[in-house]
Scaffold this active site. Structure first.
Site, PDB file in Angstrom:
ATOM      1  N   GLU A   1       0.788   3.861   1.843  1.00 23.68           N
ATOM      2  CA  GLU A   1       1.192   4.272   3.241  1.00 23.68           C
ATOM      3  C   GLU A   1       2.666   3.220   3.729  1.00 23.68           C
ATOM      4  OE1 GLU A   1      -3.186   4.457   3.492  1.00 23.68           O
ATOM      5  OE2 GLU A   1      -1.771   3.295   2.518  1.00 23.68           O
TER       6      GLU A   1
ATOM      7  N   CYS B   1      -5.682   1.059   5.506  1.00 26.47           N
ATOM      8  CA  CYS B   1      -6.114  -0.143   5.978  1.00 26.47           C
ATOM      9  C   CYS B   1      -5.661  -0.647   7.474  1.00 26.47           C
ATOM     10  CB  CYS B   1      -5.809  -1.292   5.058  1.00 26.47           C
ATOM     11  SG  CYS B   1      -4.351  -1.658   5.127  1.00 26.47           S
TER      12      CYS B   1
ATOM     13  N   HIS C   1       0.882  -1.124   0.041  1.00 22.17           N
ATOM     14  CA  HIS C   1      -0.125  -0.050   0.028  1.00 22.17           C
ATOM     15  C   HIS C   1       0.942   1.314   0.093  1.00 22.17           C
ATOM     16  CE1 HIS C   1      -3.781  -2.110   1.575  1.00 22.17           C
ATOM     17  NE2 HIS C   1      -3.257  -2.600   0.417  1.00 22.17           N
TER      18      HIS C   1
ATOM     19  N   CYS D   1      -1.780  -1.115   7.641  1.00 11.31           N
ATOM     20  CA  CYS D   1      -0.939   0.286   7.604  1.00 11.31           C
ATOM     21  C   CYS D   1      -1.014   1.062   8.786  1.00 11.31           C
ATOM     22  CB  CYS D   1      -1.529   1.090   6.140  1.00 11.31           C
ATOM     23  SG  CYS D   1      -0.874   0.579   4.526  1.00 11.31           S
TER      24      CYS D   1
END
Length: 344
Positions: A263, A289, A261, A292
């Site tokens: 992040e 999420c 992801h 993260c």
């Protein structure tokens, strides 16, 4: 600032453009789009031919086509002046740019006719009666693709009368510029940083969704990230992620997703290069999420700002609250002066 210049034939539009050019305005003309079209066919750009080709282009591609073509040539970050605006749809298109102002240049028929005669362009009328008859079809028409100058005049932000000397006209333009040329307030920090996060997202190789994130410490961007497959592996858009390649439904087969992801990548990129993120803020185009979120907390990041919510579970919000991490959507708590500054 973008200044549109419109008016009847020989009203003095070119003089206004020249004045603004001398003051570092980039100039463009909607007529250039017509000339380019004629040049490709080897046709002479006489007045009548230009009018007819402009009508044909509006009919074929929409009434704003000339403005749309010229807009692509306007440089970012500069004041611009655009002339030869002859249709209200062109004004509407150009108004999409912040700071657009439309100037209408007016002069008496007799003065305009004498100016027309003195410049002696091909196709110009030889008598005042012919001059007025020639411009009649530019003023308005039942054909929406034809020139609609009177409707353009109705949309003007200001009208300058040019029956006198050039110095008098330039004085009016100078006043207009002084009254209207202003530096817009800089975007707030949230908008500034989120725009950069969106720019980072364009580098994503994920075929499902492009997400970008940046880490900010002391109002400085220290790391950027976007979602995609791990370093050194086949890109998602090349079939590297079986979940994305298989067009899985949203929220399903997450255990098959090989993409990191945004992040996650922003934080690991900082670690890879030995850059501290503790005490900073992370801006992400999409809400984080759970995985993260845990990484954000353990990295010591103190604030999370996101642009769009996507399946964020309540547990993520609760986890951030418990860990003392501020979570907000861009625009919420907009009175906050800046991202958190590092404590050391």
């Amino acid at each position: 600032m973008h200044v549109g210049v419109a008016g009847r034939n020989a009203a003095g539009k070119s003089r206004v453009v020249e004045y603004l050019e001398r003051r570092s305005f980039f100039s463009a003309s909607l007529s250039d789009a017509i000339r380019e079209d004629l040049r490709a066919e080897g046709l002479e750009p006489t007045r009548d031919v230009m009018i007819e080709r402009g009508r044909a282009l509006r009919s074929a591609y929409g009434p704003a086509v000339l403005a749309q073509r010229i807009e692509r040539l306007l440089p970012a970050g500069r004041n611009c002046v655009i002339d030869s605006i002859r249709h209200p749809a062109e004004v509407e298109e150009l108004r999409r740019a912040a700071g657009f102002k439309l100037l209408w240049i007016e002069a008496s028929p007799e003065v305009r006719f004498e100016r027309s005669r003195s410049r002696a362009r091909p196709g110009d009328a030889e008598s005042l009666a012919a001059f007025l008859a020639q411009e009649e079809r530019e003023l308005g028409s039942d054909d929406d693709a034809a020139q609609q100058l009177l409707r353009v005049a109705d949309l003007a932000d200001e009208t300058l009368t040019n029956d006198g000397s050039l110095a008098e006209l330039e004085s009016q333009v100078e006043r207009f510029v002084a009254d209207n040329l202003f530096f817009e307030q800089r975007p707030p920090w949230d908008e500034y940083f989120m725009n950069i996060a969106h720019a980072a997202a364009t580098r994503s190789n994920c075929v499902k969704r492009k997400v970008g994130a940046i880490v900010v410490v002391d109002r400085r961007i220290v790391s950027t990230g976007y979602n995609g497959t791990p370093r050194g592996t086949r890109n998602c858009n090349e079939g590297g992620c079986p979940r994305c390649a298989g067009a899985a439904q949203s929220g399903a087969r997450l255990d098959e997703c090989l993409c990191s992801h945004a992040e996650e990548n922003a934080i690991t990129q900082a670690a890879y290069h030995g850059v501290a993120v503790r005490g900073g803020a992370i801006y992400s185009t999409l809400s984080p999420c759970l995985t993260c979120a845990k990484m954000i907390i353990n990295a010591g990041i103190e604030e999370v700002v996101f642009d769009a919510a996507y399946g964020m579970e309540e547990v993520v919000s609760q986890l951030f609250t418990q860990a003392g991490v501020k979570l907000r959507r861009r625009g919420a708590d907009s009175d906050a002066p800046a991202p958190p500054e590092s404590s050391g």
